[in-house]
Scaffold this active site. Structure first.
Site, PDB file in Angstrom:
ATOM      1  N   TRP A 133       0.834  -1.210   0.000  1.00 49.70           N
ATOM      2  CA  TRP A 133       0.000   0.000   0.000  1.00 49.70           C
ATOM      3  C   TRP A 133       0.863   1.252   0.000  1.00 49.70           C
ATOM      4  CZ3 TRP A 133      -0.343   4.159   3.307  1.00 49.70           C
ATOM      5  CH2 TRP A 133      -1.434   5.023   3.116  1.00 49.70           C
ATOM      6  N   ASP A 152      -5.941  -2.779  -0.765  1.00 51.66           N
ATOM      7  CA  ASP A 152      -5.938  -2.829   0.703  1.00 51.66           C
ATOM      8  C   ASP A 152      -6.431  -1.528   1.336  1.00 51.66           C
ATOM      9  OD1 ASP A 152      -4.702  -5.449   1.020  1.00 51.66           O
ATOM     10  OD2 ASP A 152      -2.907  -4.531   0.196  1.00 51.66           O
ATOM     11  N   ASP A 153      -6.657  -0.515   0.531  1.00 51.45           N
ATOM     12  CA  ASP A 153      -7.010   0.790   1.078  1.00 51.45           C
ATOM     13  C   ASP A 153      -8.445   0.779   1.616  1.00 51.45           C
ATOM     14  OD1 ASP A 153      -6.007   3.851   0.926  1.00 51.45           O
ATOM     15  OD2 ASP A 153      -8.175   3.743   0.616  1.00 51.45           O
ATOM     16  N   LEU A 154      -8.586   1.094   2.896  1.00 50.45           N
ATOM     17  CA  LEU A 154      -9.908   1.013   3.521  1.00 50.45           C
ATOM     18  C   LEU A 154     -10.858   2.069   2.964  1.00 50.45           C
ATOM     19  CD1 LEU A 154     -11.636  -0.476   5.562  1.00 50.45           C
ATOM     20  CD2 LEU A 154     -10.806   1.086   7.335  1.00 50.45           C
TER      21      LEU A 154
END
Length: 205
Positions: A133, A152-154
């Site tokens: 990330w 993976d970025d929320l």
């Protein structure tokens, strides 16, 4: 920077994203692009990990104020307690110092510009505390690559959950599959997804 072709392509490929683009308006990705050498860019990325933008910005500014010129030796010579006082966690201090120790063996920004994304990720993730990330943020905001999708970025996953009316936060595979529609402009799509999070729920998307 002219995003017209990218935006037209995304609108045609994804009707839901097209609505987001209409509501958010002009793409202002170029206004948040970064400059500077690899050391300053990676230090910034490490400090920003898992923090809100406001908190990270404040800590990063205090970190920069410690140095006249940011160099690996200056970071290594900074006592941990001094770094703690500006708000940097102990794990991140170890990451910054590992980066400083390895830095002379890393490519320069100019070197990275000639390399493909996956090779850059492979090289830089060898540094302690720098994961996929973190390198993807570098690719998007410093190297200006237009087709990066940080699964993976929320924030990205929350935006997709909300906009596409999913029953739960999407997993990486779901994000990757949806992102196929946005190639070769996935960075631009992500900017719009992040921007959509600032639109209140009372505003219809």
């Amino acid at each position: 920077m002219n995003y017209a072709v990218a935006i037209d392509t995304l609108k045609q490929a994804d009707p839901i994203l097209a609505e987001v683009i209409e509501q958010v308006g002009e793409c202002r990705l170029n206004q948040v692009q970064q400059t500077g050498d690899l050391l300053s860019s990676l230090c910034r990325s490490i400090i920003y990990q898992q923090l809100s933008g406001k908190a990270a910005t404040a800590i990063h500014q205090r970190f920069l104020q410690l140095y006249t010129v940011l160099t690996p030796s200056e970071i290594l010579n900074t006592p941990d307690d001094v770094l703690r006082e500006v708000g940097i966690s102990r794990p991140k201090i170890s990451y910054l110092k590992d980066l400083a120790q390895r830095f002379d063996k890393l490519p320069t920004i100019d070197d990275l510009l000639l390399m493909d994304d996956e090779n850059i990720i492979k090289i830089l993730t060898e540094v302690k505390g720098i994961g996929r990330w973190t390198v993807q943020m570098l690719l998007m905001f410093r190297l200006h690559r237009w087709d990066v999708l940080p699964v993976d970025d929320l924030g990205i996953r929350n935006a997709i959950h909300r906009l596409y009316s999913l029953s739960e936060i999407p997993n990486k595979q779901t994000v990757e599959k949806l992102g196929e529609n946005w190639k070769p402009y996935r960075t631009i799509a992500c900017w719009y997804l992040w921007s959509s999070l600032s639109i209140t729920k009372s505003e219809k998307l």
